[in-house]
Design a protein around this motif. Structure first.
Motif, PDB file in Angstrom:
ATOM      1  N   GLY A 212       0.786  -1.224   0.000  1.00  0.00           N
ATOM      2  CA  GLY A 212       0.000   0.000   0.000  1.00  0.00           C
ATOM      3  C   GLY A 212       0.816   1.270   0.000  1.00  0.00           C
ATOM      4  N   ARG A 213       2.116   1.182  -0.310  1.00  0.00           N
ATOM      5  CA  ARG A 213       2.964   2.364  -0.345  1.00  0.00           C
ATOM      6  C   ARG A 213       3.070   2.888  -1.773  1.00  0.00           C
ATOM      7  N   LEU A 214       3.343   4.178  -1.895  1.00  0.00           N
ATOM      8  CA  LEU A 214       3.477   4.808  -3.203  1.00  0.00           C
ATOM      9  C   LEU A 214       4.937   4.746  -3.638  1.00  0.00           C
ATOM     10  N   ALA A 215       5.167   4.240  -4.837  1.00  0.00           N
ATOM     11  CA  ALA A 215       6.526   4.100  -5.374  1.00  0.00           C
ATOM     12  C   ALA A 215       6.561   4.667  -6.787  1.00  0.00           C
ATOM     13  N   TYR A 216       7.771   4.890  -7.282  1.00  0.00           N
ATOM     14  CA  TYR A 216       7.910   5.407  -8.642  1.00  0.00           C
ATOM     15  C   TYR A 216       9.192   4.861  -9.258  1.00  0.00           C
ATOM     16  N   TRP A 217       9.232   4.899 -10.574  1.00  0.00           N
ATOM     17  CA  TRP A 217      10.414   4.492 -11.323  1.00  0.00           C
ATOM     18  C   TRP A 217      10.559   5.421 -12.511  1.00  0.00           C
ATOM     19  N   LYS A 218      11.738   6.033 -12.642  1.00  0.00           N
ATOM     20  CA  LYS A 218      12.041   6.904 -13.770  1.00  0.00           C
ATOM     21  C   LYS A 218      12.813   6.102 -14.798  1.00  0.00           C
ATOM     22  N   TYR A 219      12.484   6.334 -16.052  1.00  0.00           N
ATOM     23  CA  TYR A 219      13.121   5.580 -17.125  1.00  0.00           C
ATOM     24  C   TYR A 219      14.638   5.772 -17.061  1.00  0.00           C
ATOM     25  N   GLY A 220      15.343   4.657 -17.088  1.00  0.00           N
ATOM     26  CA  GLY A 220      16.798   4.677 -17.016  1.00  0.00           C
ATOM     27  C   GLY A 220      17.334   4.362 -15.635  1.00  0.00           C
ATOM     28  N   ASP A 221      16.506   4.473 -14.573  1.00  0.00           N
ATOM     29  CA  ASP A 221      16.959   4.135 -13.222  1.00  0.00           C
ATOM     30  C   ASP A 221      17.122   2.625 -13.088  1.00  0.00           C
ATOM     31  N   GLU A 222      18.083   2.229 -12.277  1.00  0.00           N
ATOM     32  CA  GLU A 222      18.292   0.806 -12.043  1.00  0.00           C
ATOM     33  C   GLU A 222      17.271   0.228 -11.089  1.00  0.00           C
ATOM     34  N   ASN A 223      16.701   1.055 -10.218  1.00  0.00           N
ATOM     35  CA  ASN A 223      15.757   0.580  -9.226  1.00  0.00           C
ATOM     36  C   ASN A 223      14.604   1.560  -9.083  1.00  0.00           C
ATOM     37  N   GLY A 224      13.479   1.037  -8.624  1.00  0.00           N
ATOM     38  CA  GLY A 224      12.376   1.889  -8.245  1.00  0.00           C
ATOM     39  C   GLY A 224      12.608   2.464  -6.861  1.00  0.00           C
ATOM     40  N   SER A 225      11.873   3.501  -6.504  1.00  0.00           N
ATOM     41  CA  SER A 225      12.048   4.180  -5.216  1.00  0.00           C
ATOM     42  C   SER A 225      10.696   4.397  -4.564  1.00  0.00           C
ATOM     43  N   LEU A 226      10.708   4.413  -3.246  1.00  0.00           N
ATOM     44  CA  LEU A 226       9.504   4.729  -2.487  1.00  0.00           C
ATOM     45  C   LEU A 226       9.419   6.239  -2.281  1.00  0.00           C
ATOM     46  N   VAL A 227       8.212   6.765  -2.362  1.00  0.00           N
ATOM     47  CA  VAL A 227       7.994   8.184  -2.086  1.00  0.00           C
ATOM     48  C   VAL A 227       8.092   8.416  -0.583  1.00  0.00           C
ATOM     49  N   ASP A 228       8.804   9.470  -0.206  1.00  0.00           N
ATOM     50  CA  ASP A 228       8.928   9.826   1.205  1.00  0.00           C
ATOM     51  C   ASP A 228       7.559  10.253   1.726  1.00  0.00           C
ATOM     52  N   ASP A 229       6.982   9.425   2.583  1.00  0.00           N
ATOM     53  CA  ASP A 229       5.608   9.640   3.036  1.00  0.00           C
ATOM     54  C   ASP A 229       5.532   9.450   4.539  1.00  0.00           C
TER      55      ASP A 229
END
Length: 388
Positions: A212-229
């Motif tokens: 249930g956490r919000l995450a994002y991935w930018k094209y070219g990044d090696e990994n996805g990241s969680l939004v600081d919430d």
């Protein structure tokens, strides 16, 4: 985009020429066909098309149109590496309004189907249930096997995205109930939602993970990241509203994600009820943002309440009627339509799937219709489905 409009009639040309102070077109003047447009003009028109379906319809007109622009590139599904310790694949579904050839004879829009298609890795399409990710196989009776885009008018209603661990037909449900059906996944959006000619490196993918956490991935990044919430998540739905990514949590609080990947609340307080039996859905209708509150009760049909965001006051207002609009609550992307434009569709109603049909291996999916004003539920029908 629909097929290009036919050349103006002689009477229309006569009026336009007279208004501009020019002599009207002579009776014997030969009208040039659309296929004689210069290639550079056709290329300019084609490069301004935004959707895959518009490009396919444009290229189906004639050979000169087809040779002016390339075929749309098959993007989906595409691989997102090492998000939450697992490789995921972003998949795309699109809901269309398909007007049958006889639609004009029965009134505007009265002979329309709602059609949901998924792009596959080969650039092909397959038909899914509107409400879920069930693949419809075999096709319904009397459904055409091929479409002539010059005969059928097709309009895009919404796009949906989800993340799945499998690239093909087999997948996994993240909550552990199914292991052989690709009907569940992680809801996602692309932002900006690129047109068919855009490059993927201009896009980012935002999604709600299995916790249930919000995450994002930018094209070219090696990994996805969680939004600081600081709230810790518990999000239930995600959508794009007025060019911004919005999420709603289990308590009914709606937040907006800015370009710096920071969340900010867009209302003074939460909307609806909170608890284990309530589920929140985001719907965009006629330029307004709605939260649909779904109350699931054991062995009883769900009830719904709808709330509209008042942007000026920054608060949610419960609505007692949806007017002529009909809301469709779906797994990938909930959406709204103008009910009078679709045969058999009722306004001021919420269409949704019967979740009890998910717990049986039957290839049939039931859907129900909730009348918001009368607060009654009716059986809508049964949708054919099939195993992958």
């Amino acid at each position: 985009m629909s097929s290009p409009s036919p050349p103006p009639s002689r009477n229309i040309c006569h009026c336009l020429c007279r208004k501009r102070g020019r002599a009207p077109m002579e009776e014997g003047t030969r009208k040039r066909p659309w296929s004689d447009l210069p290639p550079e003009i056709l290329s300019m028109i084609g490069n301004r098309l935004c959707t895959r379906m518009d490009v396919l319809r444009f290229r189906s007109i004639c050979s000169s149109f087809r040779s002016s622009i390339p075929a749309p590139r098959p993007w989906f599904p595409f691989r997102i590496p090492r998000v939450q310790r697992s490789t995921l694949f972003l998949k795309k579904t699109t809901v269309y309004a398909l007007e049958t050839p006889g639609g004009a004879a029965t009134g505007p829009g009265r002979a329309r189907w709602v059609l949901k298609l998924e792009e596959t890795e080969l650039g092909h399409m397959r038909m899914l249930s509107v409400f879920s990710r069930w693949r419809i196989r075999p096709s319904p009776r009397k459904f055409p096997m091929t479409f002539d885009f010059l005969q059928y008018r097709i309009v895009e209603l919404c796009r949906g995205y989800f993340l799945d661990r499998g690239i093909g037909g087999l997948g996994q449900r993240y909550w552990g109930w199914w292991s052989d059906q690709n009907i569940f996944g992680l809801n996602a959006v692309m932002h900006p939602d690129c047109c068919v000619w855009s490059d993927l490196d201009q896009c980012s993918v935002y999604f709600i993970d299995e916790e249930g956490r919000l995450a994002y991935w930018k094209y070219g990044d090696e990994n996805g990241s969680l939004v600081d919430d600081p709230k810790g998540g518990f999000y239930e739905d995600i959508a794009v509203y007025e060019g911004e990514v919005c999420v709603v949590d289990k308590l009914g609080s709606v937040s907006q994600l800015d370009s710096s990947f920071r969340l900010r609340s867009i209302s003074a307080g939460p909307c609806g009820f909170s608890g284990g039996d309530y589920w929140k859905h985001l719907v965009v209708s006629s330029g307004d943002l709605y939260v649909v509150d779904r109350h699931e009760r054991s062995f009883r049909t769900p009830e719904f309440r709808a709330y509209r965001l008042d942007r000026q006051c920054g608060r949610w207002e419960e609505v007692s009627s949806l007017g002529n609009s009909a809301f469709f609550i779906c797994d990938d992307c909930s959406f709204a339509v103008a009910a009078p434009e679709f045969a058999g569709c009722k306004g001021d109603c919420i269409y949704y799937k019967d979740r009890r049909s998910c717990w049986t291996p039957s290839p049939i999916e039931n859907f129900l219709v909730f009348g918001l004003a009368e607060r009654t539920t009716q059986v809508g029908g049964r949708l054919p489905g099939g195993r992958f």
